[in-house]
Motif scaffolding. Structure first.
Motif, PDB file in Angstrom:
ATOM      1  N   THR A  36     -14.060 -19.522   2.842  1.00  0.00           N
ATOM      2  CA  THR A  36     -12.741 -19.465   3.482  1.00  0.00           C
ATOM      3  C   THR A  36     -11.980 -18.230   2.996  1.00  0.00           C
ATOM      4  O   THR A  36     -11.007 -18.331   2.251  1.00  0.00           O
ATOM      5  CB  THR A  36     -11.927 -20.731   3.167  1.00  0.00           C
ATOM      6  OG1 THR A  36     -11.897 -20.902   1.752  1.00  0.00           O
ATOM      7  CG2 THR A  36     -12.533 -21.962   3.806  1.00  0.00           C
ATOM      8  N   PRO A  37     -12.422 -17.043   3.430  1.00  0.00           N
ATOM      9  CA  PRO A  37     -11.768 -15.827   2.939  1.00  0.00           C
ATOM     10  C   PRO A  37     -10.325 -15.683   3.410  1.00  0.00           C
ATOM     11  O   PRO A  37      -9.533 -14.990   2.775  1.00  0.00           O
ATOM     12  CB  PRO A  37     -12.634 -14.709   3.505  1.00  0.00           C
ATOM     13  CG  PRO A  37     -13.332 -15.313   4.659  1.00  0.00           C
ATOM     14  CD  PRO A  37     -13.496 -16.771   4.336  1.00  0.00           C
ATOM     15  N   TYR A  38      -9.956 -16.373   4.488  1.00  0.00           N
ATOM     16  CA  TYR A  38      -8.578 -16.272   4.973  1.00  0.00           C
ATOM     17  C   TYR A  38      -7.604 -16.960   4.024  1.00  0.00           C
ATOM     18  O   TYR A  38      -6.412 -16.681   4.041  1.00  0.00           O
ATOM     19  CB  TYR A  38      -8.458 -16.843   6.390  1.00  0.00           C
ATOM     20  CG  TYR A  38      -9.099 -18.201   6.556  1.00  0.00           C
ATOM     21  CD1 TYR A  38      -8.397 -19.354   6.281  1.00  0.00           C
ATOM     22  CD2 TYR A  38     -10.419 -18.308   6.973  1.00  0.00           C
ATOM     23  CE1 TYR A  38      -8.993 -20.596   6.420  1.00  0.00           C
ATOM     24  CE2 TYR A  38     -11.011 -19.548   7.116  1.00  0.00           C
ATOM     25  CZ  TYR A  38     -10.300 -20.697   6.838  1.00  0.00           C
ATOM     26  OH  TYR A  38     -10.894 -21.914   6.970  1.00  0.00           O
ATOM     27  N   LEU A  39      -8.072 -17.854   3.179  1.00  0.00           N
ATOM     28  CA  LEU A  39      -7.205 -18.483   2.180  1.00  0.00           C
ATOM     29  C   LEU A  39      -7.117 -17.662   0.902  1.00  0.00           C
ATOM     30  O   LEU A  39      -6.218 -17.858   0.090  1.00  0.00           O
ATOM     31  CB  LEU A  39      -7.715 -19.893   1.840  1.00  0.00           C
ATOM     32  CG  LEU A  39      -7.653 -20.930   2.961  1.00  0.00           C
ATOM     33  CD1 LEU A  39      -8.227 -22.255   2.489  1.00  0.00           C
ATOM     34  CD2 LEU A  39      -6.225 -21.120   3.428  1.00  0.00           C
ATOM     35  N   PHE A  40      -8.076 -16.759   0.724  1.00  0.00           N
ATOM     36  CA  PHE A  40      -8.111 -15.931  -0.481  1.00  0.00           C
ATOM     37  C   PHE A  40      -8.216 -14.459  -0.068  1.00  0.00           C
ATOM     38  O   PHE A  40      -9.278 -13.848  -0.146  1.00  0.00           O
ATOM     39  CB  PHE A  40      -9.320 -16.318  -1.351  1.00  0.00           C
ATOM     40  CG  PHE A  40      -9.356 -17.766  -1.725  1.00  0.00           C
ATOM     41  CD1 PHE A  40      -8.668 -18.226  -2.842  1.00  0.00           C
ATOM     42  CD2 PHE A  40     -10.073 -18.692  -0.962  1.00  0.00           C
ATOM     43  CE1 PHE A  40      -8.705 -19.554  -3.184  1.00  0.00           C
ATOM     44  CE2 PHE A  40     -10.104 -20.020  -1.314  1.00  0.00           C
ATOM     45  CZ  PHE A  40      -9.414 -20.460  -2.427  1.00  0.00           C
ATOM     46  N   PRO A  41      -7.114 -13.863   0.381  1.00  0.00           N
ATOM     47  CA  PRO A  41      -7.174 -12.496   0.911  1.00  0.00           C
ATOM     48  C   PRO A  41      -7.516 -11.436  -0.142  1.00  0.00           C
ATOM     49  O   PRO A  41      -7.959 -10.344   0.211  1.00  0.00           O
ATOM     50  CB  PRO A  41      -5.772 -12.257   1.473  1.00  0.00           C
ATOM     51  CG  PRO A  41      -4.913 -13.309   0.896  1.00  0.00           C
ATOM     52  CD  PRO A  41      -5.788 -14.431   0.470  1.00  0.00           C
ATOM     53  N   GLN A  42      -7.324 -11.723  -1.421  1.00  0.00           N
ATOM     54  CA  GLN A  42      -7.581 -10.709  -2.450  1.00  0.00           C
ATOM     55  C   GLN A  42      -9.071 -10.546  -2.757  1.00  0.00           C
ATOM     56  O   GLN A  42      -9.458  -9.606  -3.429  1.00  0.00           O
ATOM     57  CB  GLN A  42      -6.809 -11.031  -3.736  1.00  0.00           C
ATOM     58  CG  GLN A  42      -7.242 -12.271  -4.479  1.00  0.00           C
ATOM     59  CD  GLN A  42      -6.614 -13.561  -3.955  1.00  0.00           C
ATOM     60  OE1 GLN A  42      -6.020 -13.603  -2.892  1.00  0.00           O
ATOM     61  NE2 GLN A  42      -6.773 -14.624  -4.711  1.00  0.00           N
TER      62      GLN A  42
END
Length: 124
Positions: free
Chosen positions: A100-106
């Motif tokens: 879920t990269p959209y929850l962890f943008p960094q």
């Protein structure tokens, strides 16, 4: 010549043994004796009784039961239980940041590995 006695073992049918006995009595001619879950039939052909047992099992919805024949004894056996072995998983599941990269943008985005493409041939 003495008549042959065929023994039918219905122990594995449990509560349906009496139903099977009644079914066989209505279809097979010959003297029959009942001892618990055993049925002894005088003068019956093994193949005929085996076929009738299969017919009874089919009508009862017990299609996976088997009728085994050994030297004058027919035995009804339940289906064999097979254990299913699932293959072991190799590797570990992806982390939350990877799925879920959209929850962890960094964090960097995972990209699928590219296979080496074969070079295209030029037609000459």
């Amino acid at each position: 010549m003495p008549k042959t006695v065929l023994t039918v073992e219905l122990r594995q049918l449990h509560d349906r043994a009496s139903e099977a006995t009644e079914f066989l009595k209505s279809k097979v001619e010959g003297r029959m004796k009942t001892k618990g879950t055993q049925l002894q039939i005088e003068g019956a052909k093994t193949k005929e009784v085996k076929l009738l047992l299969h017919k009874f099992l089919h009508h009862q919805g017990l299609n996976h039961y088997r009728v085994l024949s050994q030297s004058g004894i027919l035995e009804v056996t339940p289906p064999e239980k097979h254990e299913v072995h699932l293959p072991e998983r190799v590797g570990s599941p992806p982390t939350a940041t990877q799925t879920t990269p959209y929850l962890f943008p960094q964090t960097p985005v995972l990209t699928p590995e590219k296979k080496n493409a074969k070079p295209k041939r030029k037609h000459e």
